[in-house]
Design a protein around this motif. Structure first.
Motif, PDB file in Angstrom:
ATOM      1  N   PRO A 461      45.545-119.166  43.683  1.00 46.50           N
ATOM      2  CA  PRO A 461      44.706-117.961  43.696  1.00 46.50           C
ATOM      3  C   PRO A 461      44.739-117.242  42.350  1.00 46.50           C
ATOM      4  O   PRO A 461      45.725-117.326  41.610  1.00 46.50           O
ATOM      5  N   PRO A 462      43.670-116.494  42.023  1.00 45.95           N
ATOM      6  CA  PRO A 462      43.629-115.773  40.734  1.00 45.95           C
ATOM      7  C   PRO A 462      44.804-114.826  40.533  1.00 45.95           C
ATOM      8  O   PRO A 462      45.289-114.676  39.410  1.00 45.95           O
ATOM      9  N   THR A 463      45.269-114.181  41.587  1.00 43.66           N
ATOM     10  CA  THR A 463      46.393-113.251  41.432  1.00 43.66           C
ATOM     11  C   THR A 463      47.665-113.989  41.013  1.00 43.66           C
ATOM     12  O   THR A 463      48.445-113.479  40.205  1.00 43.66           O
ATOM     13  N   ILE A 464      47.865-115.189  41.562  1.00 40.73           N
ATOM     14  CA  ILE A 464      49.037-115.969  41.181  1.00 40.73           C
ATOM     15  C   ILE A 464      48.890-116.479  39.750  1.00 40.73           C
ATOM     16  O   ILE A 464      49.857-116.521  38.979  1.00 40.73           O
ATOM     17  N   ARG A 465      47.687-116.844  39.345  1.00 38.55           N
ATOM     18  CA  ARG A 465      47.460-117.242  37.955  1.00 38.55           C
ATOM     19  C   ARG A 465      47.867-116.114  37.011  1.00 38.55           C
ATOM     20  O   ARG A 465      48.540-116.335  36.001  1.00 38.55           O
ATOM     21  N   ALA A 466      47.422-114.898  37.344  1.00 38.91           N
ATOM     22  CA  ALA A 466      47.767-113.754  36.500  1.00 38.91           C
ATOM     23  C   ALA A 466      49.276-113.548  36.452  1.00 38.91           C
ATOM     24  O   ALA A 466      49.835-113.221  35.398  1.00 38.91           O
ATOM     25  N   GLY A 467      49.931-113.766  37.601  1.00 36.99           N
ATOM     26  CA  GLY A 467      51.381-113.608  37.635  1.00 36.99           C
ATOM     27  C   GLY A 467      52.094-114.620  36.760  1.00 36.99           C
ATOM     28  O   GLY A 467      53.056-114.277  36.054  1.00 36.99           O
ATOM     29  N   PHE A 468      51.636-115.870  36.768  1.00 32.66           N
ATOM     30  CA  PHE A 468      52.261-116.890  35.919  1.00 32.66           C
ATOM     31  C   PHE A 468      52.059-116.552  34.442  1.00 32.66           C
ATOM     32  O   PHE A 468      52.970-116.723  33.625  1.00 32.66           O
ATOM     33  N   ARG A 469      50.864-116.098  34.086  1.00 26.55           N
ATOM     34  CA  ARG A 469      50.626-115.733  32.688  1.00 26.55           C
ATOM     35  C   ARG A 469      51.526-114.566  32.285  1.00 26.55           C
ATOM     36  O   ARG A 469      52.143-114.576  31.213  1.00 26.55           O
ATOM     37  N   PHE A 470      51.603-113.563  33.145  1.00 21.87           N
ATOM     38  CA  PHE A 470      52.435-112.401  32.840  1.00 21.87           C
ATOM     39  C   PHE A 470      53.902-112.787  32.738  1.00 21.87           C
ATOM     40  O   PHE A 470      54.655-112.223  31.937  1.00 21.87           O
ATOM     41  N   GLY A 471      54.327-113.785  33.521  1.00 20.72           N
ATOM     42  CA  GLY A 471      55.734-114.167  33.546  1.00 20.72           C
ATOM     43  C   GLY A 471      56.283-114.622  32.218  1.00 20.72           C
ATOM     44  O   GLY A 471      57.508-114.587  32.004  1.00 20.72           O
ATOM     45  N   TRP A 472      55.405-115.039  31.282  1.00 18.12           N
ATOM     46  CA  TRP A 472      55.857-115.464  29.956  1.00 18.12           C
ATOM     47  C   TRP A 472      55.869-114.319  28.946  1.00 18.12           C
ATOM     48  O   TRP A 472      56.313-114.518  27.799  1.00 18.12           O
ATOM     49  N   SER A 473      55.381-113.153  29.290  1.00 16.82           N
ATOM     50  CA  SER A 473      55.169-112.081  28.322  1.00 16.82           C
ATOM     51  C   SER A 473      56.472-111.367  27.962  1.00 16.82           C
ATOM     52  O   SER A 473      57.483-111.448  28.664  1.00 16.82           O
ATOM     53  N   ALA A 474      56.418-110.607  26.848  1.00  8.68           N
ATOM     54  CA  ALA A 474      57.588-109.833  26.408  1.00  8.68           C
ATOM     55  C   ALA A 474      57.937-108.757  27.430  1.00  8.68           C
ATOM     56  O   ALA A 474      59.127-108.493  27.694  1.00  8.68           O
ATOM     57  N   LEU A 475      56.929-108.116  28.006  1.00  6.52           N
ATOM     58  CA  LEU A 475      57.192-107.097  29.015  1.00  6.52           C
ATOM     59  C   LEU A 475      57.881-107.708  30.231  1.00  6.52           C
ATOM     60  O   LEU A 475      58.800-107.110  30.809  1.00  6.52           O
ATOM     61  N   ALA A 476      57.443-108.894  30.619  1.00  5.78           N
ATOM     62  CA  ALA A 476      58.068-109.572  31.754  1.00  5.78           C
ATOM     63  C   ALA A 476      59.526-109.889  31.460  1.00  5.78           C
ATOM     64  O   ALA A 476      60.397-109.776  32.338  1.00  5.78           O
ATOM     65  N   ARG A 477      59.836-110.278  30.241  1.00  2.00           N
ATOM     66  CA  ARG A 477      61.221-110.577  29.890  1.00  2.00           C
ATOM     67  C   ARG A 477      62.078-109.322  29.984  1.00  2.00           C
ATOM     68  O   ARG A 477      63.231-109.376  30.418  1.00  2.00           O
ATOM     69  N   LEU A 478      61.517-108.201  29.566  1.00  2.00           N
ATOM     70  CA  LEU A 478      62.249-106.928  29.659  1.00  2.00           C
ATOM     71  C   LEU A 478      62.524-106.582  31.119  1.00  2.00           C
ATOM     72  O   LEU A 478      63.648-106.208  31.491  1.00  2.00           O
ATOM     73  N   LEU A 479      61.517-106.724  31.962  1.00  4.46           N
ATOM     74  CA  LEU A 479      61.690-106.447  33.380  1.00  4.46           C
ATOM     75  C   LEU A 479      62.710-107.405  33.995  1.00  4.46           C
ATOM     76  O   LEU A 479      63.563-107.006  34.802  1.00  4.46           O
ATOM     77  N   GLY A 480      62.644-108.659  33.608  1.00  4.42           N
ATOM     78  CA  GLY A 480      63.591-109.642  34.125  1.00  4.42           C
ATOM     79  C   GLY A 480      65.021-109.317  33.762  1.00  4.42           C
ATOM     80  O   GLY A 480      65.940-109.481  34.580  1.00  4.42           O
ATOM     81  N   ARG A 481      65.244-108.856  32.526  1.00  3.99           N
ATOM     82  CA  ARG A 481      66.608-108.509  32.125  1.00  3.99           C
ATOM     83  C   ARG A 481      67.155-107.353  32.950  1.00  3.99           C
ATOM     84  O   ARG A 481      68.353-107.324  33.266  1.00  3.99           O
ATOM     85  N   ARG A 482      66.292-106.419  33.304  1.00  5.19           N
ATOM     86  CA  ARG A 482      66.754-105.305  34.145  1.00  5.19           C
ATOM     87  C   ARG A 482      67.181-105.806  35.526  1.00  5.19           C
ATOM     88  O   ARG A 482      68.193-105.361  36.077  1.00  5.19           O
TER      89      ARG A 482
END
Length: 542
Positions: A461-482
């Motif tokens: 689904p498009p929402t999951i596509r967006a999630g996978f793309r976001f998962g590689w981003s710098a903001l996603a890495r910051l959220l993941g570290r938290r």
């Protein structure tokens, strides 16, 4: 007269022999005759009223590609009368030739040719059409990395067939329930004309993933306890393992391994091998460590290790592991044994080792919650989240993730190190390339890469596509570290970067290996039945 119900599938090949799998309509002798005189015969064996044979073909010559016919009790049944496809061949590469490895996962059965396809064109159909038209190099092997059939997501045609057979009011409803219904899935998937011809002429290696049995198979001990409490699960699991052994696992083995397999001997010698196979499946359920679904294949100077990441799990939260100790030891031994004899190591694991950073961190955090790092309330939340979001890749088994990183560092270091170590995966319904980095002074000499390609024929689904793309981003890495700080998670032993992707669509990856060089190509199926190239890159050079 015996008829050909399913197949032939060209499975194992080496420099002088091959195996060809068939299903016949009744007991008979199956025979494969090659145009150059190579041949083999086998008597069918019976499981649950179905008749199968795995025919060993001997006398093949390296550097040749003889066509072959299939006979049942002396009557030719393959090629099919009036077939529009070229003759099926058994290609035997010459020593030192390059190796083309095509791989992907997640193939939902294609609808009839005149039916609407809700998930778009099938990449295997497109590959078959190209090869049949004489375009492009014929692959040396096709790796199918899980979800060859969908026991829990059946097509409209299969639901109609199930409703006529038993009705759908009682669980498992429109999902498959027993061995006979599993055979329906394989027929629906492998009788697709293009795919049937493709599998008859390109050798294949297969391994299961969750949908071959059920979504989230062996996610956790709590999940397994819940499923075992249902009245339908035991029959579903045993039938899934039995049908996998017949349709997929047997063809992964070499003739020597088959000759030494006591279960294969017992099933073949029995008038009906159902009881022997069912007892084996029950043992595999009760004691998963007693059965090995993983296997090794050597293609010249390329070593393939296909790893079971579903049935071999340890699910206890305090000793949670992707692979039980015996399986982990086998993988370590196969990777390190005789490193001087191979230039490339391919590790086939249906579940990616390296994920988008945020997804990795969420899975590590969730594993810590389920382990009790933040107390019982968080543990209950973690279990609910794990099931809802499919948080059960290598990252959800942190000790196993780290152990695999250590194995790659050890295998890839020193004068005997291979040129590349490639982790081939699917499952996540998109494709990408990722490369790990080790701390200074500990990096292996080999180039290590995560190559993920999925689906062959499915959707996201498009929402999951967006999630996978976001998962590689710098903001996603910051959220993941938290999140990992909240879960008190240890840092992974490697960092990694995305080198390509994410790419979406029905697609296949091809690795071309020659000497110590490796090249990658990613192709996506188009609506017109062709394959378009999305990525081509050089991974290593001689």
């Amino acid at each position: 007269m015996a008829g050909l119900r399913l197949g032939p599938l060209l499975r194992y090949t080496d420099g002088s022999s091959a195996t060809v799998w068939v299903e016949a309509s009744r007991p008979c002798t199956a025979e494969v005759r090659c145009a150059d005189g190579a041949a083999g015969t086998a008597r069918t064996f019976q499981v649950a009223g179905h008749h199968y044979a795995l025919v060993p073909v001997t006398g093949l010559t390296p550097g040749t590609s003889p066509s072959y016919d299939v006979f049942l009790d002396g009557t030719r049944v393959w090629p099919l009368p009036g077939s529009p496809f070229p003759p099926s061949v058994i290609r035997v590469p010459a020593a030192g030739a390059s190796l083309d490895v095509v791989f992907g996962s997640c193939r939902w059965a294609a609808p009839p040719a005149d039916g609407h396809d809700p998930v778009g064109p099938d990449a295997l159909d497109s590959l078959a059409a190209r090869l049949a038209a004489g375009g492009g190099a014929r692959p040396d092997v096709l790796l199918l990395l899980g979800d060859q059939v969908y026991a829990d997501e059946t097509s409209a045609a299969t639901r109609h067939w199930l409703a006529a057979r038993r009705g759908l009011a009682d669980p498992p409803g429109a999902e498959v329930a027993d061995y006979e219904e599993y055979t329906r899935l394989y027929h629906e998937s492998w009788l697709d004309p293009e795919v049937r011809w493709l599998l008859s002429t390109v050798p294949s290696c297969m391994i299961f993933d969750d949908h071959d049995v059920i979504d989230d198979w062996n996610t956790s001990a709590a999940w397994l306890a819940d499923l075992r409490a249902t009245p339908w699960w035991q029959e579903r699991l045993l039938s899934g393992l039995m049908s996998y052994w017949v349709h997929q696992h047997l063809g992964n083995l070499s003739p020597a391994e088959l000759a030494a397999d006591p279960l294969y001997a017992a099933v073949r010698s029995a008038p009906d091998g159902t009881d022997e196979l069912r007892a084996f499946a029950a043992k595999a359920d009760a004691d998963p460590a007693s059965v090995r679904w993983s296997y090794r294949r050597d293609f010249g100077r390329v070593r393939l290790l296909m790893v079971d990441t579903r049935a071999a799990r340890v699910l206890d939260e305090r000793s949670r592991a992707m692979l039980d100790p015996g399986e982990a030891g086998w993988l370590r031994e196969q990777a390190l044994d005789g490193r001087e004899s191979y230039d490339h190591l391919l590790v086939g694991t249906s579940l990616p080792w390296l994920l988008p950073h945020l997804i990795h961190d969420v899975e590590s955090w969730d594993a810590a919650l389920c382990r009790g790092e933040r107390g019982a309330r968080w543990a209950r939340f973690g279990e609910r989240l794990r099931r809802a979001a499919d948080l059960e890749h290598w990252a959800a088994f942190p000790a196993s993730f780290a152990e695999l990183a250590g194995l790659f560092a050890r295998t890839g270091s020193g004068p005997e190190a291979p040129a590349s170590i490639c982790v081939l995966s699917g499952d996540v319904h998109h494709a990408y390339v990722a490369e790990p980095a080790w701390p200074a002074g500990t990096a292996p000499d080999s180039r290590v890469l995560q190559l993920t390609c999925s689906p062959v024929h499915n959707s996201v689904p498009p929402t999951i596509r967006a999630g996978f793309r976001f998962g590689w981003s710098a903001l996603a890495r910051l959220l993941g570290r938290r999140l990992t700080r909240h879960g008190r998670c240890a840092r992974p032993p490697v960092t990694w970067r995305k080198k390509g992707g994410p790419w979406f669509g029905n697609q296949l990856m091809t690795l071309t290996l020659h000497g110590r060089s490796a090249r990658l190509r990613l192709e996506r199926a188009r609506r017109d039945g062709t394959l378009e190239t999305l990525e081509e890159s050089v991974l290593t050079t001689s």
